[in-house]
Design an enzyme around this catalytic site. Sequence first.
Site: not given
Ligand code: FCB
Length: 445
Positions: A169, A356
């Site tokens: 990210e 994620e």
């Molecule tokens: C994302 C991150 C991860 C965690 C989630 C909730 O942006 O990559 O580390 O903090 O959010």
Amino acid sequence: MIKYSKQDFGDDFDWGVTISSYQVEGAHDLHGRGMSIWDKFSHQGKRIEDGSDGTIACDFYHRYEEDIDIVKSLNLKNFRFSLAWPRILPNGTGAVNQAGIDFYNKVIDYCLAKGVTPWLTLYHWDLPQVLEDKGGWTNRMIVNCFKEYADVCSRAFGDRVKNWIVINEPFTYTALGYLFGYYAPGKFGINNYIPAVHHSTLCQAEGARVIRRNVPDANIGTSVGCSHVSPASDAPRHVAAAKRIDVMFNRIHIEPLLGMDYPIRDLPALERIEKYIQPYDPELIKFDFDFIGVQNYYSLVAYDVPLVPYIGALIKPFHKLNRPLTANGWEVYPEGIYKILKQFGEYPIKKLMVTENGAAFYDKVQNGKVHDKKRVEFLQKYIGQVLRAKNEGVNIGGYFVWSLMDNFEWKAGFKSRFGIVHTDFKTQRRIIKDSGRWIREFLEE
Ligand code: FCB
């Protein structure tokens, strides 16, 4: 009741779970680990909401076997974790800390022994502080440092690890860390942000090339945090504002990698980036990734506010959207993941992976159990929307839950619990939540 099953995703769909080094490892000064920007940042006054830090976190450093056993027991075949750059190269570059390599070797070997496939992220935000002292992501020297780090890691682990994610990210650590000062290293301003963006783009492609050279059969991706943006109304000024926000949150971090250049036309303030682009950069920032990791938590509604510097737009606060909220105030809007997958599905990308997705809720331990009904529903609905996009032809190869266990959630400290496994931060006892049990059942052969 959900209306789909694991089979609907196909046999080659990768199901997994994600953690990251600083959020779980602890052992912040053990066995030669250097200091990261999050070690420093979390000790600067009131930076972290509950005053905590990642000094111990989930103590994964000592408990990785138990945690990998849990991954295995939940029928999750893929485990994504990141390497702590300061554990491997305490000075950012130069001398390799063999104890750091040994630790990750043990984690990798334990995964493989258990039949769990490791997915390594090179960079999940824990930059060595010594590099930040030289300007961190704002200084172009970071590109050579990152290549060196990628080289050390891919040589050390590439014989056993075939799935690589270069960077996690870039939006989050460049915007929150270098523009708004909200995340480590706590810097402000467009003059920090813009070079940090360009150097991150370069590092993704350059890092990927290093991995490809050392591990020719690697499956190489990088991951972007992305959120579907819609305008507050059909009024042309809001539509234009939504376009600018879309550039900043989504397009800026993916289009140059695909050889499409920075989308300056749709966000004129981005013009400043040209100052940092050297003659060969347009070629250097391209890489033919095997997959792009899409990470989604919410979508955004944008509206035009001419007075806001550079972007001339704002995002509607989630609590004004009339949608359910998570414990950290993010919205629950399952269709958002469908929309962003459809949007990314338009790009010439070989494969998308949801690397994620997950949510924080107020979990309670009751008689040794955690009935996190809201998380179960969240996951069921979001996974359903991933299937919807897949069935409409978007090439999606996998889904990874954020996160295996409750951990150090950056600015929110230990307050935001995202795990499908509960962590008692005093005793380090793990309890599989109902969401973890649901995943286990859902993935049962
Ligand atoms: C994302 C991150 C991860 C965690 C989630 C909730 O942006 O990559 O580390 O903090 O959010």
